[in-house]
Structure formats: C-alpha cells, structure tokens
Design a protein around this motif. Structure first.
Motif, PDB file in Angstrom:
ATOM      1  N   GLU A 100     -26.984  41.909  76.321  1.00  0.00           N
ATOM      2  CA  GLU A 100     -27.365  41.779  74.902  1.00  0.00           C
ATOM      3  C   GLU A 100     -27.944  43.179  74.370  1.00  0.00           C
ATOM      4  O   GLU A 100     -27.417  43.690  73.273  1.00  0.00           O
ATOM      5  CB  GLU A 100     -28.145  40.522  74.722  1.00  0.00           C
ATOM      6  CG  GLU A 100     -28.515  40.399  72.920  1.00  0.00           C
ATOM      7  CD  GLU A 100     -29.412  39.377  72.795  1.00  0.00           C
ATOM      8  OE1 GLU A 100     -29.680  39.187  71.411  1.00  0.00           O
ATOM      9  OE2 GLU A 100     -29.912  38.507  73.718  1.00  0.00           O
TER      10      GLU A 100
ATOM     11  N   LYS B 294     -24.479  49.492  71.150  1.00  0.00           N
ATOM     12  CA  LYS B 294     -23.077  49.848  70.751  1.00  0.00           C
ATOM     13  C   LYS B 294     -22.974  49.691  69.182  1.00  0.00           C
ATOM     14  O   LYS B 294     -22.549  50.348  68.348  1.00  0.00           O
ATOM     15  CB  LYS B 294     -22.065  48.845  71.123  1.00  0.00           C
ATOM     16  CG  LYS B 294     -21.919  49.063  72.888  1.00  0.00           C
ATOM     17  CD  LYS B 294     -20.766  48.360  73.177  1.00  0.00           C
ATOM     18  CE  LYS B 294     -20.616  48.534  74.913  1.00  0.00           C
ATOM     19  NZ  LYS B 294     -19.708  47.638  75.315  1.00  0.00           N
ATOM     20  N   GLN B 295     -23.822  48.527  68.504  1.00  0.00           N
ATOM     21  CA  GLN B 295     -23.513  48.044  66.943  1.00  0.00           C
ATOM     22  C   GLN B 295     -24.366  49.249  66.443  1.00  0.00           C
ATOM     23  O   GLN B 295     -24.187  49.661  65.276  1.00  0.00           O
ATOM     24  CB  GLN B 295     -24.367  46.915  66.766  1.00  0.00           C
ATOM     25  CG  GLN B 295     -23.606  45.638  67.250  1.00  0.00           C
ATOM     26  CD  GLN B 295     -24.088  44.411  67.149  1.00  0.00           C
ATOM     27  OE1 GLN B 295     -25.178  44.359  66.365  1.00  0.00           O
ATOM     28  NE2 GLN B 295     -23.856  43.416  67.971  1.00  0.00           N
ATOM     29  N   ALA B 296     -25.389  50.026  66.896  1.00  0.00           N
ATOM     30  CA  ALA B 296     -26.447  50.667  66.269  1.00  0.00           C
ATOM     31  C   ALA B 296     -25.705  52.203  66.224  1.00  0.00           C
ATOM     32  O   ALA B 296     -26.094  52.987  65.599  1.00  0.00           O
ATOM     33  CB  ALA B 296     -27.500  50.830  66.852  1.00  0.00           C
TER      34      ALA B 296
ATOM     35  N   GLY C 231     -31.095  52.822  66.791  1.00  0.00           N
ATOM     36  CA  GLY C 231     -30.194  53.034  67.810  1.00  0.00           C
ATOM     37  C   GLY C 231     -30.495  54.334  68.696  1.00  0.00           C
ATOM     38  O   GLY C 231     -30.003  54.424  69.717  1.00  0.00           O
TER      39      GLY C 231
ATOM     40  N   GLY D 169     -25.085  45.562  73.790  1.00  0.00           N
ATOM     41  CA  GLY D 169     -24.621  45.250  72.818  1.00  0.00           C
ATOM     42  C   GLY D 169     -25.106  45.717  71.390  1.00  0.00           C
ATOM     43  O   GLY D 169     -24.253  46.229  70.461  1.00  0.00           O
ATOM     44  N   LEU D 170     -26.351  45.534  71.210  1.00  0.00           N
ATOM     45  CA  LEU D 170     -27.100  46.026  70.194  1.00  0.00           C
ATOM     46  C   LEU D 170     -26.912  47.567  70.219  1.00  0.00           C
ATOM     47  O   LEU D 170     -26.917  48.191  69.088  1.00  0.00           O
ATOM     48  CB  LEU D 170     -28.452  45.559  70.166  1.00  0.00           C
ATOM     49  CG  LEU D 170     -28.758  44.089  70.087  1.00  0.00           C
ATOM     50  CD1 LEU D 170     -30.295  43.651  70.606  1.00  0.00           C
ATOM     51  CD2 LEU D 170     -28.238  43.642  68.743  1.00  0.00           C
TER      52      LEU D 170
END
Length: 235
Positions: free
Chosen positions: A226, A232-234, A61, A229-230
């Motif tokens: 996309e 944010k997830q990390a 991240g 989004g990744l």
C-alpha cells in the motif's frame, strides 16, 4: 497523505523515530518492515535503495532515510517543544553532537555482535567478532557515562530527540547481554527513566504487536504494498 515511517523489526534503530513522532504530535502512519527479509527485498528497495530502516515517506512524496536526518526533520517541525532546536543555536549544536555520537560510536559498537548473530560463521570467527564487539560496547558505555557527567538528560532539562534515539540503541545490550548497565549509574538511570515514557511503551507495543495506546497522532499501520502505491501516486 500523512507521513509514513518504515520501521524495522526486530530491534530496529527506527524505534527512536517512532518515539520522536509520538512526542511530536504530528499525524503519521507506520509500515512494518521485517529484517532481514523485507528490508533487502525489491519492494522496500524502491523506498530506500540502501536497504535499511528507518525511512520516512513525506506527504509530498519525498523520502528521508537515516535516523539522524529523520529525527532532525521531526525536530525542525516541533521547535519550542524542548525536543528539537533552532539550527545554529547552542542547544541545536549540543543535540547534533550527541546524536552524532550515538549514531556512530554507540550504534557502531554493537555492529560486530549483530553480524555474528545474523550470519553463519565458523566458531572461531564468531568468538573473535564477539570479543571485539564486547570491548567496543563496554567502551561506548564508559564514554557515554562520562558525557552524561551525572546529569539527568543527554541534552537540556528533559527528554530530547537524543533520548529517543538513545533508548532504541541502548536496549540492544539487553538482547546481547554485554554489560551490567548498573555499572554506569547515570546511563542506567536515564535508561530506566525512559522506560516510563508513554512514547517508549507505545513503540515497544508496536514492535511486539501488542495493544498500543498512542498519546500522539498515530493514524494506524499500512502494508508495504500500500505504501508503494502511495509513493507512485505522489510521484
């Protein structure tokens, strides 16, 4: 999550980071960032507040920006390959010195020409910037020719991260048509030699949306939405 390199088009200096990743054999993906529209937009500024490419989103991240930092990160993960070197070694110092020259003097020389190309200016302003830029590009080429000193490679006995960055910047002369590169024999031979590298051909094909054959561990492209989004997830 495999790392994602955000590369700028057209003619981004991120070209060198694509070449370096191809050489590395490390798994990675790419995210295309159109300049100047997307690179200065709110979405990309969430990736890199400076609003420049390249940026590298790591699998944990974290985001690394600036070509030198990204190239040295790749080099640190591929020590022993001849591309990057152990910090503190003579080879590392030579590589760092050459990257610094390319990142400042060689890169900066084209700045006035890009500004004149990208902005609406009065004719006399464009002429002044063009004259300044041409003189700077000529001087940078003369200096790099001296630094090469008739050697085949910028650092060591084969293509290093310095060559990856060099080829992405040197091609700007083809766009702006400033100097006849053949006036600089060592530099010209190096540039032509790099055009034969599969990683360089791959980077060209990616930029121009042509069929691109990876010799590394390229896992495909992702859209900016996309990638955010990744991120944010990390987080």
């Amino acid at each position: 999550m495999s790392p994602i390199l955000f590369y700028g088009v057209p003619e981004g200096c991120s070209f060198g980071s694509i070449v370096a990743l191809e050489w590395s054999g490390l798994p990675y993906r790419l995210c295309r960032v159109e300049m100047p529209e997307m690179v200065s937009g709110d979405d990309y500024l969430r990736i890199n507040p400076v609003g420049e490419t390249p940026s590298l989103l790591l699998d944990d991240g974290r985001v690394i920006s600036e070509s030198m930092a990204i190239l040295q990160h790749i080099g640190a993960r591929t020590i022993g390959s001849g591309r990057g070197f152990v910090q503190g070694s003579e080879d590392f110092d030579r590589l760092n010195q050459m990257l610094a020259f390319l990142n400042t003097t060689f890169f900066k020389a084209f700045g006035p020409l890009w500004y004149a190309f990208e902005h609406a200016l009065e004719p006399h302003e464009k002429q002044t910037l063009a004259a300044y830029g041409i003189a700077a590009v000529e001087k940078a080429h003369y200096t790099l020719e001296r630094l090469l000193d008739s050697r085949e490679w910028l650092v060591g006995n084969g293509p290093s991260l310095a060559e990856a960055y060099f080829v992405g910047i040197a091609r700007w002369n083809d766009f702006h048509k400033v100097v006849d590169r053949s006036q600089f024999p060592s530099l010209h031979r190096l540039y032509e030699r790099m055009q034969q590298q599969p990683a360089v051909r791959f980077a060209h094909a990616i930029e121009h949306r042509q069929e691109a054959k990876s010799s590394g561990a390229f896992l495909g492209e992702v859209a900016l939405t996309e990638a955010i989004g990744l991120l944010k997830q990390a987080a």
